[in-house]
Design a protein around this motif. Sequence first.
Motif, PDB file in Angstrom:
ATOM      1  N   LYS A 135      -9.062  32.251   7.896  1.00  0.00           N
ATOM      2  CA  LYS A 135      -9.646  32.339   6.557  1.00  0.00           C
ATOM      3  C   LYS A 135     -11.133  32.668   6.649  1.00  0.00           C
ATOM      4  O   LYS A 135     -11.645  33.496   5.885  1.00  0.00           O
ATOM      5  N   THR A 136     -11.822  32.056   7.589  1.00  0.00           N
ATOM      6  CA  THR A 136     -13.252  32.327   7.763  1.00  0.00           C
ATOM      7  C   THR A 136     -13.475  33.780   8.149  1.00  0.00           C
ATOM      8  O   THR A 136     -14.389  34.430   7.623  1.00  0.00           O
ATOM      9  N   VAL A 137     -12.664  34.306   9.040  1.00  0.00           N
ATOM     10  CA  VAL A 137     -12.800  35.713   9.452  1.00  0.00           C
ATOM     11  C   VAL A 137     -12.549  36.632   8.262  1.00  0.00           C
ATOM     12  O   VAL A 137     -13.303  37.588   8.039  1.00  0.00           O
ATOM     13  N   ARG A 138     -11.504  36.363   7.480  1.00  0.00           N
ATOM     14  CA  ARG A 138     -11.224  37.171   6.281  1.00  0.00           C
ATOM     15  C   ARG A 138     -12.408  37.120   5.320  1.00  0.00           C
ATOM     16  O   ARG A 138     -12.811  38.138   4.761  1.00  0.00           O
ATOM     17  N   GLN A 139     -12.952  35.916   5.115  1.00  0.00           N
ATOM     18  CA  GLN A 139     -14.093  35.775   4.219  1.00  0.00           C
ATOM     19  C   GLN A 139     -15.302  36.539   4.763  1.00  0.00           C
ATOM     20  O   GLN A 139     -16.005  37.199   3.998  1.00  0.00           O
ATOM     21  N   LEU A 140     -15.536  36.467   6.058  1.00  0.00           N
ATOM     22  CA  LEU A 140     -16.671  37.173   6.654  1.00  0.00           C
ATOM     23  C   LEU A 140     -16.517  38.686   6.492  1.00  0.00           C
ATOM     24  O   LEU A 140     -17.489  39.379   6.159  1.00  0.00           O
ATOM     25  N   VAL A 141     -15.324  39.192   6.686  1.00  0.00           N
ATOM     26  CA  VAL A 141     -15.090  40.632   6.519  1.00  0.00           C
ATOM     27  C   VAL A 141     -15.329  41.038   5.066  1.00  0.00           C
ATOM     28  O   VAL A 141     -16.045  42.012   4.791  1.00  0.00           O
ATOM     29  N   ARG A 142     -14.763  40.291   4.127  1.00  0.00           N
ATOM     30  CA  ARG A 142     -14.975  40.604   2.708  1.00  0.00           C
ATOM     31  C   ARG A 142     -16.453  40.479   2.342  1.00  0.00           C
ATOM     32  O   ARG A 142     -17.001  41.316   1.630  1.00  0.00           O
ATOM     33  N   TYR A 143     -17.084  39.419   2.806  1.00  0.00           N
ATOM     34  CA  TYR A 143     -18.506  39.187   2.523  1.00  0.00           C
ATOM     35  C   TYR A 143     -19.334  40.355   3.057  1.00  0.00           C
ATOM     36  O   TYR A 143     -20.273  40.809   2.403  1.00  0.00           O
ATOM     37  N   THR A 144     -18.984  40.839   4.243  1.00  0.00           N
ATOM     38  CA  THR A 144     -19.721  41.952   4.850  1.00  0.00           C
ATOM     39  C   THR A 144     -19.521  43.242   4.065  1.00  0.00           C
ATOM     40  O   THR A 144     -20.484  43.983   3.826  1.00  0.00           O
ATOM     41  N   VAL A 145     -18.293  43.517   3.649  1.00  0.00           N
ATOM     42  CA  VAL A 145     -18.029  44.726   2.857  1.00  0.00           C
ATOM     43  C   VAL A 145     -18.754  44.652   1.519  1.00  0.00           C
ATOM     44  O   VAL A 145     -19.428  45.602   1.102  1.00  0.00           O
ATOM     45  N   ILE A 146     -18.627  43.516   0.851  1.00  0.00           N
ATOM     46  CA  ILE A 146     -19.328  43.332  -0.430  1.00  0.00           C
ATOM     47  C   ILE A 146     -20.835  43.356  -0.199  1.00  0.00           C
ATOM     48  O   ILE A 146     -21.581  43.981  -0.956  1.00  0.00           O
ATOM     49  N   GLY A 147     -21.268  42.704   0.866  1.00  0.00           N
ATOM     50  CA  GLY A 147     -22.687  42.743   1.219  1.00  0.00           C
ATOM     51  C   GLY A 147     -23.166  44.164   1.438  1.00  0.00           C
ATOM     52  O   GLY A 147     -24.296  44.511   1.087  1.00  0.00           O
ATOM     53  N   THR A 172     -14.165  37.180  -2.381  1.00  0.00           N
ATOM     54  CA  THR A 172     -14.362  36.559  -1.067  1.00  0.00           C
ATOM     55  C   THR A 172     -14.014  35.084  -1.098  1.00  0.00           C
ATOM     56  O   THR A 172     -13.173  34.614  -0.339  1.00  0.00           O
ATOM     57  N   PHE A 173     -14.682  34.351  -1.960  1.00  0.00           N
ATOM     58  CA  PHE A 173     -14.508  32.910  -2.001  1.00  0.00           C
ATOM     59  C   PHE A 173     -13.554  32.486  -3.114  1.00  0.00           C
ATOM     60  O   PHE A 173     -13.164  31.332  -3.179  1.00  0.00           O
ATOM     61  N   GLU A 174     -13.217  33.424  -3.991  1.00  0.00           N
ATOM     62  CA  GLU A 174     -12.239  33.218  -5.067  1.00  0.00           C
ATOM     63  C   GLU A 174     -12.501  31.932  -5.840  1.00  0.00           C
ATOM     64  O   GLU A 174     -11.604  31.127  -6.071  1.00  0.00           O
ATOM     65  N   LEU A 196     -31.194  42.730  -7.708  1.00  0.00           N
ATOM     66  CA  LEU A 196     -30.041  43.536  -8.153  1.00  0.00           C
ATOM     67  C   LEU A 196     -28.886  43.426  -7.164  1.00  0.00           C
ATOM     68  O   LEU A 196     -27.727  43.291  -7.568  1.00  0.00           O
ATOM     69  N   GLY A 197     -29.203  43.469  -5.876  1.00  0.00           N
ATOM     70  CA  GLY A 197     -28.161  43.310  -4.862  1.00  0.00           C
ATOM     71  C   GLY A 197     -27.508  41.940  -4.923  1.00  0.00           C
ATOM     72  O   GLY A 197     -26.292  41.813  -4.783  1.00  0.00           O
ATOM     73  N   ILE A 198     -28.302  40.910  -5.158  1.00  0.00           N
ATOM     74  CA  ILE A 198     -27.783  39.543  -5.256  1.00  0.00           C
ATOM     75  C   ILE A 198     -26.812  39.418  -6.426  1.00  0.00           C
ATOM     76  O   ILE A 198     -25.731  38.837  -6.288  1.00  0.00           O
ATOM     77  N   ALA A 199     -27.194  39.949  -7.573  1.00  0.00           N
ATOM     78  CA  ALA A 199     -26.321  39.860  -8.756  1.00  0.00           C
ATOM     79  C   ALA A 199     -24.992  40.562  -8.498  1.00  0.00           C
ATOM     80  O   ALA A 199     -23.914  40.026  -8.801  1.00  0.00           O
ATOM     81  N   ASN A 200     -25.047  41.747  -7.914  1.00  0.00           N
ATOM     82  CA  ASN A 200     -23.833  42.489  -7.553  1.00  0.00           C
ATOM     83  C   ASN A 200     -22.965  41.659  -6.612  1.00  0.00           C
ATOM     84  O   ASN A 200     -21.761  41.493  -6.832  1.00  0.00           O
ATOM     85  N   ASN A 201     -23.583  41.135  -5.569  1.00  0.00           N
ATOM     86  CA  ASN A 201     -22.835  40.399  -4.559  1.00  0.00           C
ATOM     87  C   ASN A 201     -22.248  39.094  -5.091  1.00  0.00           C
ATOM     88  O   ASN A 201     -21.143  38.717  -4.707  1.00  0.00           O
ATOM     89  N   PHE A 202     -22.967  38.425  -5.968  1.00  0.00           N
ATOM     90  CA  PHE A 202     -22.437  37.177  -6.517  1.00  0.00           C
ATOM     91  C   PHE A 202     -21.134  37.427  -7.260  1.00  0.00           C
ATOM     92  O   PHE A 202     -20.132  36.744  -7.029  1.00  0.00           O
ATOM     93  N   SER A 249     -22.153  46.787  -0.158  1.00  0.00           N
ATOM     94  CA  SER A 249     -22.428  47.391  -1.468  1.00  0.00           C
ATOM     95  C   SER A 249     -23.755  46.880  -2.020  1.00  0.00           C
ATOM     96  O   SER A 249     -24.533  47.648  -2.602  1.00  0.00           O
ATOM     97  N   GLY A 250     -24.037  45.597  -1.794  1.00  0.00           N
ATOM     98  CA  GLY A 250     -25.319  45.044  -2.217  1.00  0.00           C
ATOM     99  C   GLY A 250     -26.480  45.633  -1.434  1.00  0.00           C
ATOM    100  O   GLY A 250     -27.551  45.884  -1.986  1.00  0.00           O
ATOM    101  N   VAL A 251     -26.257  45.885  -0.143  1.00  0.00           N
ATOM    102  CA  VAL A 251     -27.290  46.497   0.694  1.00  0.00           C
ATOM    103  C   VAL A 251     -27.613  47.897   0.197  1.00  0.00           C
ATOM    104  O   VAL A 251     -28.785  48.281   0.115  1.00  0.00           O
TER     105      VAL A 251
END
Length: 141
Positions: free
Chosen positions: A19-31, A76-78, A63-69, A33-35
């Motif tokens: 679950k942590t790996v899945r979350q990290l991958v999603r967080y990175t992909v979403i991150g 990611t964290f559902e 702006l990146g933070i708002a997108n990522n949240f 877009s924020g980047v």
Amino acid sequence: MTEITATTPAVTAENSRSKTVRQLVRYTVIGGSGVVIDFVVFLLLHNLAGMDEQLANALSTTLGIANNFVLNALFTFERRDRLVVRFLRFYAVGLTGIVFTNLLFLAFTNGLGIDANVVKAASLPLVLALQFVLNRKWSFA
């Protein structure tokens, strides 16, 4: 006949790591877009509009933070409960990235004369890693 299996600590730990790996991958992909949002807006504000790099960094990062949240809350964290509290925590974590990057600007741009665009780009992976840990443990815990 239905087979009943007990959940062992090893299986639970493996599921948790997965679950942590899945979350990290999603967080990175979403991150990512924020980047993109953060960096493009930073370049526009700093290079085209002539805004000071620290102010441009604060605005572009916000702006990146708002997108990522929004995307992390959904995918990611559902977590869709206590959104205001979670956003405030997420933004507080985002502020750590703003402060960290601004310190890098002071040291490398102002102190050593390195181009602000290079410093901003180099800071992004470091900030992503720090913020993943903080958001997972605090914002979306």
